[in-house]
Scaffold this motif. Structure first.
Motif, PDB file in Angstrom:
ATOM      1  N   ALA A  18       0.833  -1.206   0.000  1.00  0.00           N
ATOM      2  CA  ALA A  18       0.000   0.000   0.000  1.00  0.00           C
ATOM      3  C   ALA A  18       0.867   1.256   0.000  1.00  0.00           C
ATOM      4  O   ALA A  18       0.572   2.218  -0.712  1.00  0.00           O
ATOM      5  N   CYS A  19       1.938   1.268   0.790  1.00  0.00           N
ATOM      6  CA  CYS A  19       2.841   2.428   0.817  1.00  0.00           C
ATOM      7  C   CYS A  19       3.460   2.659  -0.556  1.00  0.00           C
ATOM      8  O   CYS A  19       3.511   3.790  -1.044  1.00  0.00           O
ATOM      9  N   ALA A  20       3.942   1.594  -1.182  1.00  0.00           N
ATOM     10  CA  ALA A  20       4.592   1.731  -2.484  1.00  0.00           C
ATOM     11  C   ALA A  20       3.622   2.179  -3.561  1.00  0.00           C
ATOM     12  O   ALA A  20       3.992   2.933  -4.468  1.00  0.00           O
ATOM     13  N   LEU A  21       2.380   1.725  -3.457  1.00  0.00           N
ATOM     14  CA  LEU A  21       1.384   2.051  -4.478  1.00  0.00           C
ATOM     15  C   LEU A  21       0.598   3.323  -4.160  1.00  0.00           C
ATOM     16  O   LEU A  21      -0.205   3.770  -4.974  1.00  0.00           O
ATOM     17  N   GLY A  22       0.802   3.887  -2.970  1.00  0.00           N
ATOM     18  CA  GLY A  22       0.096   5.110  -2.599  1.00  0.00           C
ATOM     19  C   GLY A  22      -1.366   4.893  -2.285  1.00  0.00           C
ATOM     20  O   GLY A  22      -2.185   5.795  -2.469  1.00  0.00           O
ATOM     21  N   ILE A  23      -1.718   3.721  -1.795  1.00  0.00           N
ATOM     22  CA  ILE A  23      -3.104   3.413  -1.436  1.00  0.00           C
ATOM     23  C   ILE A  23      -3.294   3.822   0.018  1.00  0.00           C
ATOM     24  O   ILE A  23      -2.994   3.077   0.936  1.00  0.00           O
ATOM     25  N   THR A  24      -3.792   5.019   0.219  1.00  0.00           N
ATOM     26  CA  THR A  24      -3.799   5.661   1.539  1.00  0.00           C
ATOM     27  C   THR A  24      -5.108   5.471   2.292  1.00  0.00           C
ATOM     28  O   THR A  24      -5.664   6.415   2.836  1.00  0.00           O
ATOM     29  N   SER A  25      -5.571   4.252   2.365  1.00  0.00           N
ATOM     30  CA  SER A  25      -6.846   3.985   3.033  1.00  0.00           C
ATOM     31  C   SER A  25      -6.736   3.937   4.553  1.00  0.00           C
ATOM     32  O   SER A  25      -7.753   3.906   5.238  1.00  0.00           O
ATOM     33  N   THR A  26      -5.518   3.930   5.097  1.00  0.00           N
ATOM     34  CA  THR A  26      -5.352   3.954   6.553  1.00  0.00           C
ATOM     35  C   THR A  26      -4.452   5.125   6.933  1.00  0.00           C
ATOM     36  O   THR A  26      -3.658   5.619   6.123  1.00  0.00           O
ATOM     37  N   PHE A  27      -4.560   5.538   8.174  1.00  0.00           N
ATOM     38  CA  PHE A  27      -3.732   6.621   8.692  1.00  0.00           C
ATOM     39  C   PHE A  27      -2.248   6.297   8.541  1.00  0.00           C
ATOM     40  O   PHE A  27      -1.456   7.135   8.103  1.00  0.00           O
ATOM     41  N   VAL A  28      -1.849   5.074   8.902  1.00  0.00           N
ATOM     42  CA  VAL A  28      -0.437   4.694   8.837  1.00  0.00           C
ATOM     43  C   VAL A  28       0.098   4.847   7.417  1.00  0.00           C
ATOM     44  O   VAL A  28       1.144   5.459   7.194  1.00  0.00           O
ATOM     45  N   VAL A  29      -0.605   4.303   6.437  1.00  0.00           N
ATOM     46  CA  VAL A  29      -0.136   4.393   5.050  1.00  0.00           C
ATOM     47  C   VAL A  29      -0.245   5.833   4.546  1.00  0.00           C
ATOM     48  O   VAL A  29       0.653   6.324   3.853  1.00  0.00           O
ATOM     49  N   GLY A  30      -1.306   6.524   4.900  1.00  0.00           N
ATOM     50  CA  GLY A  30      -1.467   7.909   4.460  1.00  0.00           C
ATOM     51  C   GLY A  30      -0.351   8.799   4.970  1.00  0.00           C
ATOM     52  O   GLY A  30       0.215   9.597   4.214  1.00  0.00           O
ATOM     53  N   PHE A  31      -0.017   8.658   6.247  1.00  0.00           N
ATOM     54  CA  PHE A  31       1.054   9.497   6.778  1.00  0.00           C
ATOM     55  C   PHE A  31       2.393   9.098   6.170  1.00  0.00           C
ATOM     56  O   PHE A  31       3.231   9.955   5.893  1.00  0.00           O
ATOM     57  N   THR A  32       2.585   7.807   5.939  1.00  0.00           N
ATOM     58  CA  THR A  32       3.826   7.350   5.315  1.00  0.00           C
ATOM     59  C   THR A  32       3.983   7.939   3.914  1.00  0.00           C
ATOM     60  O   THR A  32       5.065   8.397   3.535  1.00  0.00           O
ATOM     61  N   ALA A  33       2.907   7.954   3.149  1.00  0.00           N
ATOM     62  CA  ALA A  33       2.948   8.556   1.811  1.00  0.00           C
ATOM     63  C   ALA A  33       3.283  10.043   1.907  1.00  0.00           C
ATOM     64  O   ALA A  33       4.085  10.561   1.109  1.00  0.00           O
ATOM     65  N   GLU A  34       2.698  10.705   2.868  1.00  0.00           N
ATOM     66  CA  GLU A  34       2.976  12.126   3.066  1.00  0.00           C
ATOM     67  C   GLU A  34       4.433  12.344   3.475  1.00  0.00           C
ATOM     68  O   GLU A  34       5.097  13.269   3.000  1.00  0.00           O
ATOM     69  N   ALA A  35       4.953  11.460   4.336  1.00  0.00           N
ATOM     70  CA  ALA A  35       6.350  11.571   4.768  1.00  0.00           C
ATOM     71  C   ALA A  35       7.294  11.435   3.580  1.00  0.00           C
ATOM     72  O   ALA A  35       8.295  12.162   3.487  1.00  0.00           O
ATOM     73  N   MET A  36       6.972  10.528   2.640  1.00  0.00           N
ATOM     74  CA  MET A  36       7.812  10.398   1.450  1.00  0.00           C
ATOM     75  C   MET A  36       7.799  11.700   0.659  1.00  0.00           C
ATOM     76  O   MET A  36       8.849  12.174   0.215  1.00  0.00           O
ATOM     77  N   GLY A  37       6.632  12.287   0.492  1.00  0.00           N
ATOM     78  CA  GLY A  37       6.524  13.538  -0.264  1.00  0.00           C
ATOM     79  C   GLY A  37       7.222  14.699   0.409  1.00  0.00           C
ATOM     80  O   GLY A  37       7.787  15.566  -0.263  1.00  0.00           O
ATOM     81  N   LYS A  38       7.201  14.721   1.732  1.00  0.00           N
ATOM     82  CA  LYS A  38       7.855  15.797   2.486  1.00  0.00           C
ATOM     83  C   LYS A  38       9.331  15.515   2.744  1.00  0.00           C
ATOM     84  O   LYS A  38      10.017  16.343   3.336  1.00  0.00           O
ATOM     85  N   ARG A  39       9.780  14.346   2.339  1.00  0.00           N
ATOM     86  CA  ARG A  39      11.166  13.923   2.561  1.00  0.00           C
ATOM     87  C   ARG A  39      11.518  13.825   4.041  1.00  0.00           C
ATOM     88  O   ARG A  39      12.642  14.109   4.453  1.00  0.00           O
ATOM     89  N   ILE A  40      10.552  13.420   4.844  1.00  0.00           N
ATOM     90  CA  ILE A  40      10.816  13.115   6.250  1.00  0.00           C
ATOM     91  C   ILE A  40      11.523  11.760   6.261  1.00  0.00           C
ATOM     92  O   ILE A  40      11.091  10.836   5.572  1.00  0.00           O
ATOM     93  N   PRO A  41      12.614  11.618   7.002  1.00  0.00           N
ATOM     94  CA  PRO A  41      13.289  10.322   7.038  1.00  0.00           C
ATOM     95  C   PRO A  41      12.302   9.205   7.408  1.00  0.00           C
ATOM     96  O   PRO A  41      11.503   9.350   8.332  1.00  0.00           O
ATOM     97  N   LEU A  42      12.383   8.117   6.657  1.00  0.00           N
ATOM     98  CA  LEU A  42      11.425   7.022   6.786  1.00  0.00           C
ATOM     99  C   LEU A  42      12.162   5.691   6.769  1.00  0.00           C
ATOM    100  O   LEU A  42      12.976   5.434   5.879  1.00  0.00           O
ATOM    101  N   VAL A  43      11.875   4.873   7.774  1.00  0.00           N
ATOM    102  CA  VAL A  43      12.453   3.540   7.904  1.00  0.00           C
ATOM    103  C   VAL A  43      11.306   2.540   7.884  1.00  0.00           C
ATOM    104  O   VAL A  43      10.324   2.704   8.621  1.00  0.00           O
ATOM    105  N   VAL A  44      11.421   1.512   7.061  1.00  0.00           N
ATOM    106  CA  VAL A  44      10.410   0.458   6.985  1.00  0.00           C
ATOM    107  C   VAL A  44      11.105  -0.877   7.204  1.00  0.00           C
ATOM    108  O   VAL A  44      12.057  -1.205   6.497  1.00  0.00           O
TER     109      VAL A  44
END
Length: 181
Positions: free
Chosen positions: A91-117
């Motif tokens: 979901a994160c890779a495909l940008g399917i933001t149906s949950t808060f966790v995935v939605g915020f993760t997608a936003e973090a990628m766009g804002k270039r907030i450091p992200l560890v998975v």
């Protein structure tokens, strides 16, 4: 100078029942932790939510906040998604933001907030063709993915050891990501 803030996002994978260990370790390393859970992970931990909120000092979130409501968490320095399920990784890779966790993760990628998975899935799920593609997409966007040697290594179905999930690797990577920024 404000304290470093980590958003720790857990998914419904067996190690999530030990997420308090990761929170305590992160706090011992100087992080202020805000805990987010997928809806299924929240169900798994329902009885422990008050304990987890007391431990972090923040409400546990698993849903988007309502429009117009103020933010209750401080701004983050890093986002750690662990344990990350096959569903969440894809979901994160495909940008399917149906949950808060995935939605915020997608936003973090766009804002270039450091992200560890750091995924957690069995070897059967890991063979799904979309999984490798999703890992490539995330890495291509600068996400630190801890999978394989030096990260999470999947077990055959039913042979996992959730109490041995390598939380310390995700916390080490979070520190490194913030230091590089």
């Amino acid at each position: 100078m404000r304290n470093r803030v980590m958003y720790l996002f857990g998914c419904a994978s067996p190690p999530v029942v030990y997420i308090d260990r990761a929170i305590r370790d992160a706090q011992a390393r100087g992080w202020q932790v805000c805990l987010g859970l997928t809806p299924s992970a929240r169900e798994w931990l329902e009885d422990r939510l008050p304990e987890l909120e007391e431990l972090t000092g923040h409400p546990v979130r698993s849903a988007y906040r309502s429009y117009g409501r103020p933010e209750t968490w401080p701004r983050t320095d890093v986002v750690v998604v662990a344990p990350a399920t096959l569903h969440t990784v894809n979901a994160c890779a495909l940008g399917i933001t149906s949950t808060f966790v995935v939605g915020f993760t997608a936003e973090a990628m766009g804002k270039r907030i450091p992200l560890v998975v750091m995924p957690c899935l069995n070897s059967t799920y890991a063979r799904h063709p979309q999984f490798e593609r999703s890992l490539e997409v995330l890495r291509g966007e600068g996400v630190r993915v801890l999978y394989g040697p030096g990260g999470f290594v999947p077990n055959p179905p039913g042979q996992g050891r959730p109490e041995e999930y390598p939380w310390h690797l995700a916390l080490d990577a979070a520190h490194e990501a913030v230091e590089r920024r």
